[in-house]
Design a protein around this motif. Structure first.
Motif, PDB file in Angstrom:
ATOM      1  N   LEU A   2      -0.548 -32.323   2.637  1.00  0.00           N
ATOM      2  CA  LEU A   2      -1.670 -31.548   3.190  1.00  0.00           C
ATOM      3  C   LEU A   2      -3.012 -31.738   2.045  1.00  0.00           C
ATOM      4  CD1 LEU A   2       0.030 -28.217   4.302  1.00  0.00           C
ATOM      5  CD2 LEU A   2      -0.722 -30.234   5.604  1.00  0.00           C
ATOM      6  N   PRO A   3      -3.984 -31.849   2.881  1.00  0.00           N
ATOM      7  CA  PRO A   3      -5.322 -32.058   2.166  1.00  0.00           C
ATOM      8  C   PRO A   3      -5.307 -30.905   0.954  1.00  0.00           C
ATOM      9  CG  PRO A   3      -5.770 -32.429   4.200  1.00  0.00           C
ATOM     10  CD  PRO A   3      -4.363 -31.918   3.971  1.00  0.00           C
ATOM     11  N   GLU A   4      -5.786 -31.232  -0.081  1.00  0.00           N
ATOM     12  CA  GLU A   4      -5.950 -30.262  -1.142  1.00  0.00           C
ATOM     13  C   GLU A   4      -6.991 -29.168  -0.466  1.00  0.00           C
ATOM     14  OE1 GLU A   4      -7.965 -30.151  -5.577  1.00  0.00           O
ATOM     15  OE2 GLU A   4      -6.584 -31.885  -4.789  1.00  0.00           O
ATOM     16  N   SER A   5      -7.758 -29.499   0.009  1.00  0.00           N
ATOM     17  CA  SER A   5      -8.900 -28.505   0.756  1.00  0.00           C
ATOM     18  C   SER A   5      -8.240 -27.368   1.629  1.00  0.00           C
ATOM     19  CB  SER A   5      -9.916 -28.934   1.405  1.00  0.00           C
ATOM     20  OG  SER A   5      -9.553 -29.914   2.201  1.00  0.00           O
ATOM     21  N   LEU A   6      -7.281 -28.047   2.443  1.00  0.00           N
ATOM     22  CA  LEU A   6      -6.581 -27.150   3.515  1.00  0.00           C
ATOM     23  C   LEU A   6      -5.617 -26.230   2.673  1.00  0.00           C
ATOM     24  CD1 LEU A   6      -5.678 -26.294   6.138  1.00  0.00           C
ATOM     25  CD2 LEU A   6      -4.220 -28.175   6.325  1.00  0.00           C
ATOM     26  N   VAL A   7      -4.983 -26.740   1.592  1.00  0.00           N
ATOM     27  CA  VAL A   7      -3.861 -25.901   0.957  1.00  0.00           C
ATOM     28  C   VAL A   7      -4.765 -24.696   0.224  1.00  0.00           C
ATOM     29  CG1 VAL A   7      -2.342 -25.684  -0.977  1.00  0.00           C
ATOM     30  CG2 VAL A   7      -2.324 -27.618   0.591  1.00  0.00           C
ATOM     31  N   GLY A   8      -6.026 -24.948  -0.289  1.00  0.00           N
ATOM     32  CA  GLY A   8      -6.734 -23.944  -0.831  1.00  0.00           C
ATOM     33  C   GLY A   8      -7.096 -23.051  -0.035  1.00  0.00           C
ATOM     34  N   ARG A   9      -7.395 -23.552   1.306  1.00  0.00           N
ATOM     35  CA  ARG A   9      -8.167 -22.619   2.275  1.00  0.00           C
ATOM     36  C   ARG A   9      -6.740 -21.510   2.893  1.00  0.00           C
ATOM     37  NH1 ARG A   9      -8.085 -22.205   7.403  1.00  0.00           N
ATOM     38  NH2 ARG A   9      -7.276 -24.263   7.967  1.00  0.00           N
ATOM     39  N   LEU A  10      -5.657 -22.090   2.897  1.00  0.00           N
ATOM     40  CA  LEU A  10      -4.502 -21.470   3.375  1.00  0.00           C
ATOM     41  C   LEU A  10      -4.214 -20.429   2.229  1.00  0.00           C
ATOM     42  CD1 LEU A  10      -2.377 -24.128   5.075  1.00  0.00           C
ATOM     43  CD2 LEU A  10      -3.739 -22.431   6.189  1.00  0.00           C
ATOM     44  N   LEU A  11      -4.449 -20.652   1.298  1.00  0.00           N
ATOM     45  CA  LEU A  11      -4.019 -19.663  -0.105  1.00  0.00           C
ATOM     46  C   LEU A  11      -5.305 -18.891  -0.455  1.00  0.00           C
ATOM     47  CD1 LEU A  11      -2.072 -21.895  -2.566  1.00  0.00           C
ATOM     48  CD2 LEU A  11      -1.291 -20.101  -1.084  1.00  0.00           C
ATOM     49  N   GLY A  12      -6.272 -18.976   0.393  1.00  0.00           N
ATOM     50  CA  GLY A  12      -7.520 -18.096  -0.179  1.00  0.00           C
ATOM     51  C   GLY A  12      -8.162 -18.397  -1.310  1.00  0.00           C
ATOM     52  N   HIS A  13      -8.189 -19.671  -1.899  1.00  0.00           N
ATOM     53  CA  HIS A  13      -8.899 -19.905  -3.394  1.00  0.00           C
ATOM     54  C   HIS A  13     -10.291 -19.843  -3.202  1.00  0.00           C
ATOM     55  CE1 HIS A  13      -4.670 -21.774  -5.102  1.00  0.00           C
ATOM     56  NE2 HIS A  13      -4.862 -20.357  -4.845  1.00  0.00           N
ATOM     57  N   ALA A  14     -10.872 -19.486  -3.934  1.00  0.00           N
ATOM     58  CA  ALA A  14     -12.215 -19.517  -3.968  1.00  0.00           C
ATOM     59  C   ALA A  14     -12.877 -20.775  -4.888  1.00  0.00           C
ATOM     60  CB  ALA A  14     -13.330 -18.284  -4.588  1.00  0.00           C
ATOM     61  N   ASN A  15     -12.127 -21.038  -5.787  1.00  0.00           N
ATOM     62  CA  ASN A  15     -12.441 -22.108  -6.734  1.00  0.00           C
ATOM     63  C   ASN A  15     -11.320 -23.238  -6.610  1.00  0.00           C
ATOM     64  OD1 ASN A  15     -12.836 -23.941  -9.104  1.00  0.00           O
ATOM     65  ND2 ASN A  15     -12.907 -22.246 -10.543  1.00  0.00           N
ATOM     66  N   PRO A  16     -11.812 -24.511  -6.310  1.00  0.00           N
ATOM     67  CA  PRO A  16     -10.905 -25.592  -5.999  1.00  0.00           C
ATOM     68  C   PRO A  16     -10.035 -25.858  -7.229  1.00  0.00           C
ATOM     69  CG  PRO A  16     -13.374 -26.164  -5.441  1.00  0.00           C
ATOM     70  CD  PRO A  16     -13.237 -25.014  -6.123  1.00  0.00           C
ATOM     71  N   ASN A  17     -10.563 -25.497  -8.515  1.00  0.00           N
ATOM     72  CA  ASN A  17      -9.466 -25.816  -9.639  1.00  0.00           C
ATOM     73  C   ASN A  17      -8.144 -24.795  -9.393  1.00  0.00           C
ATOM     74  OD1 ASN A  17     -10.993 -27.369 -10.817  1.00  0.00           O
ATOM     75  ND2 ASN A  17     -12.190 -25.870 -12.026  1.00  0.00           N
TER      76      ASN A  17
END
Length: 201
Positions: free
Chosen positions: A165-180
């Motif tokens: 999965l794209p890193e950006s999608l995983v971040g969105r699914l987890l609700g991360h505000a910071n890409p780090n």
């Protein structure tokens, strides 16, 4: 100023590299085999515990986010569950797709209890939810820092990145505000590492 930024970046990277492991080097994420074992064991527990365990596995939500789920937050039309993302200054909602049979079961469960649209599906305090999941992990023989509800969240991130999965999608699914916060999961690719290690050996 550039030097100061570089120092901050190095500190952030160092923190991220270690954030999936505790101070003793033990991982804080559940592997897929551990998660499957827990899901299998949860079928012998009460219906609510089993469904909450599956909710953590399918969505990677925080324990407190899962406890806020109501009938109104279930969207059968799109096959998603809507979470109010915690740890944000402003109210932010995110939609996470789950298997439709699981979504139907959650909806039927709420109906069987006669819950209203804004009644929580899991009317527990955070400590009760934590204890129920921890008890399940004890029965599965899972010990260490991964033996908490957050182990599911970290496992979701690792599995999502490992599945391509794209890193950006995983971040969105987890609700991360910071890409780090998401980037840390790219450092753990168990299946990929095993395949490369087999080639090396």
């Amino acid at each position: 100023m550039l030097r100061e930024w570089a120092v901050q970046e190095r500190r952030q990277t160092t923190y991220n590299e270690g954030s999936l492991f505790d101070g003793h080097g033990q991982r804080k994420y559940l592997t897929q085999s551990e998660s499957r074992c827990l899901l299998a064991l949860s079928t012998k527990d009460g219906r609510q515990t089993r469904m909450f365990c599956h909710l953590l596995y399918y969505t990677g939500c925080r324990c407190s986010e899962g406890l806020q789920i109501t009938l109104r937050r279930l969207d059968p039309e799109t096959g998603r569950i809507i979470f109010r993302t915690l740890k944000r200054r402003h109210t932010v909602f995110r939609a996470v797709r789950v298997p439709r049979p699981f979504l139907r079961e959650l909806t039927a469960f709420a109906a069987s209890l006669g819950l209203g649209p804004d009644d929580p599906l899991f009317p527990w305090c955070r400590q009760t939810a934590w204890r129920r999941i921890r008890k399940l992990m004890d029965r599965a023989g899972i010990e260490g820092p991964q033996a908490t509800p957050k182990g599911f969240r970290h496992g979701f991130g690792c599995h999502g990145i490992g599945s391509g999965l794209p890193e950006s999608l995983v971040g969105r699914l987890l609700g991360h505000a910071n890409p780090n916060s998401t980037r840390v999961y790219t450092l753990v690719r168990d299946d990929e590492e095993r395949a490369l290690a087999r080639r090396m050996w």
